[in-house]
Scaffold this motif. Structure first.
Motif, PDB file in Angstrom:
ATOM      1  N   LYS A 189       0.835  -1.198   0.000  1.00  0.00           N
ATOM      2  CA  LYS A 189       0.000   0.000   0.000  1.00  0.00           C
ATOM      3  C   LYS A 189       0.867   1.244   0.000  1.00  0.00           C
ATOM      4  CE  LYS A 189      -3.881  -2.164   2.402  1.00  0.00           C
ATOM      5  NZ  LYS A 189      -4.552  -2.284   3.698  1.00  0.00           N
ATOM      6  N   ARG A 190       1.944   1.195   0.776  1.00  0.00           N
ATOM      7  CA  ARG A 190       2.872   2.333   0.828  1.00  0.00           C
ATOM      8  C   ARG A 190       3.556   2.529  -0.525  1.00  0.00           C
ATOM      9  NH1 ARG A 190       7.256   2.869   5.657  1.00  0.00           N
ATOM     10  NH2 ARG A 190       8.334   4.705   4.868  1.00  0.00           N
ATOM     11  N   LEU A 191       3.922   1.417  -1.173  1.00  0.00           N
ATOM     12  CA  LEU A 191       4.504   1.479  -2.518  1.00  0.00           C
ATOM     13  C   LEU A 191       3.516   2.098  -3.504  1.00  0.00           C
ATOM     14  CD1 LEU A 191       6.382  -1.896  -3.086  1.00  0.00           C
ATOM     15  CD2 LEU A 191       7.327   0.383  -3.336  1.00  0.00           C
ATOM     16  N   LEU A 192       2.247   1.706  -3.392  1.00  0.00           N
ATOM     17  CA  LEU A 192       1.205   2.270  -4.257  1.00  0.00           C
ATOM     18  C   LEU A 192       1.162   3.785  -4.135  1.00  0.00           C
ATOM     19  CD1 LEU A 192      -1.794  -0.192  -3.892  1.00  0.00           C
ATOM     20  CD2 LEU A 192      -1.035   0.803  -6.025  1.00  0.00           C
ATOM     21  N   GLU A 193       1.199   4.274  -2.915  1.00  0.00           N
ATOM     22  CA  GLU A 193       1.156   5.724  -2.679  1.00  0.00           C
ATOM     23  C   GLU A 193       2.380   6.412  -3.277  1.00  0.00           C
ATOM     24  OE1 GLU A 193      -1.311   7.709  -1.523  1.00  0.00           O
ATOM     25  OE2 GLU A 193      -2.450   5.843  -1.619  1.00  0.00           O
ATOM     26  N   MET A 194       3.544   5.807  -3.095  1.00  0.00           N
ATOM     27  CA  MET A 194       4.774   6.390  -3.643  1.00  0.00           C
ATOM     28  C   MET A 194       4.705   6.478  -5.163  1.00  0.00           C
ATOM     29  SD  MET A 194       7.884   4.716  -1.536  1.00  0.00           S
ATOM     30  CE  MET A 194       7.987   4.789   0.232  1.00  0.00           C
ATOM     31  N   LEU A 195       4.222   5.414  -5.792  1.00  0.00           N
ATOM     32  CA  LEU A 195       4.166   5.379  -7.253  1.00  0.00           C
ATOM     33  C   LEU A 195       3.067   6.293  -7.801  1.00  0.00           C
ATOM     34  CD1 LEU A 195       4.879   1.610  -7.792  1.00  0.00           C
ATOM     35  CD2 LEU A 195       6.389   3.507  -8.351  1.00  0.00           C
ATOM     36  N   LYS A 196       1.992   6.483  -7.038  1.00  0.00           N
ATOM     37  CA  LYS A 196       0.947   7.422  -7.449  1.00  0.00           C
ATOM     38  C   LYS A 196       1.496   8.843  -7.483  1.00  0.00           C
ATOM     39  CE  LYS A 196      -3.179   4.990  -5.888  1.00  0.00           C
ATOM     40  NZ  LYS A 196      -4.175   4.880  -4.806  1.00  0.00           N
ATOM     41  N   ASN A 197       2.441   9.132  -6.557  1.00  0.00           N
ATOM     42  CA  ASN A 197       3.028  10.466  -6.474  1.00  0.00           C
ATOM     43  C   ASN A 197       4.351  10.573  -7.235  1.00  0.00           C
ATOM     44  OD1 ASN A 197       0.923  11.351  -4.811  1.00  0.00           O
ATOM     45  ND2 ASN A 197       1.899  10.411  -3.042  1.00  0.00           N
TER      46      ASN A 197
ATOM     47  N   PHE B  76       7.240   8.843  -7.155  1.00  0.00           N
ATOM     48  CA  PHE B  76       8.510   8.651  -6.461  1.00  0.00           C
ATOM     49  C   PHE B  76       9.063   7.278  -6.844  1.00  0.00           C
ATOM     50  CE2 PHE B  76       6.428  11.620  -3.368  1.00  0.00           C
ATOM     51  CZ  PHE B  76       7.323  12.669  -3.527  1.00  0.00           C
ATOM     52  N   GLU B  77       9.481   7.147  -8.118  1.00  0.00           N
ATOM     53  CA  GLU B  77       9.949   5.854  -8.641  1.00  0.00           C
ATOM     54  C   GLU B  77      11.177   5.341  -7.881  1.00  0.00           C
ATOM     55  OE1 GLU B  77       9.057   3.851 -11.435  1.00  0.00           O
ATOM     56  OE2 GLU B  77       7.180   4.966 -11.580  1.00  0.00           O
ATOM     57  N   LYS B  78      12.181   6.213  -7.736  1.00  0.00           N
ATOM     58  CA  LYS B  78      13.435   5.794  -7.113  1.00  0.00           C
ATOM     59  C   LYS B  78      13.223   5.469  -5.629  1.00  0.00           C
ATOM     60  CE  LYS B  78      18.288   7.015  -6.734  1.00  0.00           C
ATOM     61  NZ  LYS B  78      19.320   8.028  -7.028  1.00  0.00           N
ATOM     62  N   LYS B  79      12.451   6.299  -4.964  1.00  0.00           N
ATOM     63  CA  LYS B  79      12.173   6.087  -3.541  1.00  0.00           C
ATOM     64  C   LYS B  79      11.417   4.772  -3.345  1.00  0.00           C
ATOM     65  CE  LYS B  79      10.952   8.881   0.417  1.00  0.00           C
ATOM     66  NZ  LYS B  79      10.491  10.195   0.862  1.00  0.00           N
ATOM     67  N   ALA B  80      10.491   4.497  -4.266  1.00  0.00           N
ATOM     68  CA  ALA B  80       9.720   3.251  -4.204  1.00  0.00           C
ATOM     69  C   ALA B  80      10.638   2.043  -4.367  1.00  0.00           C
ATOM     70  CB  ALA B  80       8.643   3.249  -5.278  1.00  0.00           C
ATOM     71  N   LEU B  81      11.597   2.157  -5.291  1.00  0.00           N
ATOM     72  CA  LEU B  81      12.537   1.054  -5.521  1.00  0.00           C
ATOM     73  C   LEU B  81      13.396   0.811  -4.280  1.00  0.00           C
ATOM     74  CD1 LEU B  81      13.734  -0.994  -7.552  1.00  0.00           C
ATOM     75  CD2 LEU B  81      15.403   0.745  -8.139  1.00  0.00           C
TER      76      LEU B  81
ATOM     77  N   LYS C 142      12.689  -4.543  -8.106  1.00  0.00           N
ATOM     78  CA  LYS C 142      12.312  -4.058  -9.441  1.00  0.00           C
ATOM     79  C   LYS C 142      11.037  -4.739  -9.923  1.00  0.00           C
ATOM     80  CE  LYS C 142      15.658  -4.321 -12.430  1.00  0.00           C
ATOM     81  NZ  LYS C 142      16.949  -4.484 -13.119  1.00  0.00           N
ATOM     82  N   GLN C 143      10.955  -6.053  -9.674  1.00  0.00           N
ATOM     83  CA  GLN C 143       9.789  -6.823 -10.090  1.00  0.00           C
ATOM     84  C   GLN C 143       8.533  -6.341  -9.358  1.00  0.00           C
ATOM     85  OE1 GLN C 143      10.427 -11.022  -9.569  1.00  0.00           O
ATOM     86  NE2 GLN C 143       8.532 -11.586 -10.594  1.00  0.00           N
ATOM     87  N   LYS C 144       8.652  -6.101  -8.063  1.00  0.00           N
ATOM     88  CA  LYS C 144       7.516  -5.647  -7.256  1.00  0.00           C
ATOM     89  C   LYS C 144       7.095  -4.235  -7.680  1.00  0.00           C
ATOM     90  CE  LYS C 144       5.707  -7.458  -4.270  1.00  0.00           C
ATOM     91  NZ  LYS C 144       4.428  -8.230  -4.233  1.00  0.00           N
ATOM     92  N   ARG C 145       8.084  -3.362  -7.919  1.00  0.00           N
ATOM     93  CA  ARG C 145       7.776  -1.997  -8.354  1.00  0.00           C
ATOM     94  C   ARG C 145       7.015  -2.025  -9.679  1.00  0.00           C
ATOM     95  NH1 ARG C 145      12.411   2.157 -10.158  1.00  0.00           N
ATOM     96  NH2 ARG C 145      12.588   0.527 -11.729  1.00  0.00           N
ATOM     97  N   GLU C 146       7.446  -2.885 -10.587  1.00  0.00           N
ATOM     98  CA  GLU C 146       6.782  -2.998 -11.892  1.00  0.00           C
ATOM     99  C   GLU C 146       5.355  -3.519 -11.712  1.00  0.00           C
ATOM    100  OE1 GLU C 146       6.095  -2.263 -15.590  1.00  0.00           O
ATOM    101  OE2 GLU C 146       7.980  -1.718 -14.642  1.00  0.00           O
ATOM    102  N   GLU C 147       5.190  -4.509 -10.845  1.00  0.00           N
ATOM    103  CA  GLU C 147       3.866  -5.086 -10.566  1.00  0.00           C
ATOM    104  C   GLU C 147       2.916  -4.023 -10.018  1.00  0.00           C
ATOM    105  OE1 GLU C 147       2.018  -7.985  -7.161  1.00  0.00           O
ATOM    106  OE2 GLU C 147       3.996  -8.545  -7.939  1.00  0.00           O
TER     107      GLU C 147
END
Length: 120
Positions: free
Chosen positions: A75-83, A85-90, A104-109
């Protein structure tokens, strides 16, 4: 291919096969040195199929995801990617999952989920 048969064929191609060595010359010197022999075709081990994405597995995983939802870190990754923050999410995913490849796989998913939500 978006068809289930096409996906399965792609996965089967990804299964590693032993590459044939260059033909031996029967001479003890040179690039292709070595005894002449006929190489036999070794069948694939059952372990080579491990993790194969079949249509049944895909449906089962979708149902499980639908029922159980997302983990708190997802859920936290979802919020980061919505805003955006690609690098921070990774970096966050790497810390939680342990390896760069898994992160990387999870970020892409998760980013595909974000893209699908934006389309709707």
């Amino acid at each position: 291919d978006s068809t289930p048969q096409g996906e399965m064929a792609d996965e089967q191609q990804k299964i590693k096969k032993r590459e044939a060595a260059p033909p031996r010359s029967g001479v003890a010197r040179g690039l292709n040195k070595g005894h002449l022999k006929t190489s036999r075709v070794v069948p694939l081990k059952p372990s080579a199929r491990k993790g194969l994405h079949t249509t049944r597995n895909k449906i089962v995983r979708e149902v499980i995801r639908e029922v159980s939802g997302y983990a708190p870190y997802e859920k936290r990754l979802l919020e980061m990617l919505k805003n955006d923050f690609e690098k921070k999410a990774l970096k966050f995913a790497k810390k939680r999952l342990g390896t760069h490849a898994r992160a990387k796989q999870k970020r892409e998913e998760i980013s595909t989920i974000v893209r699908a939500a934006r389309k709707r």
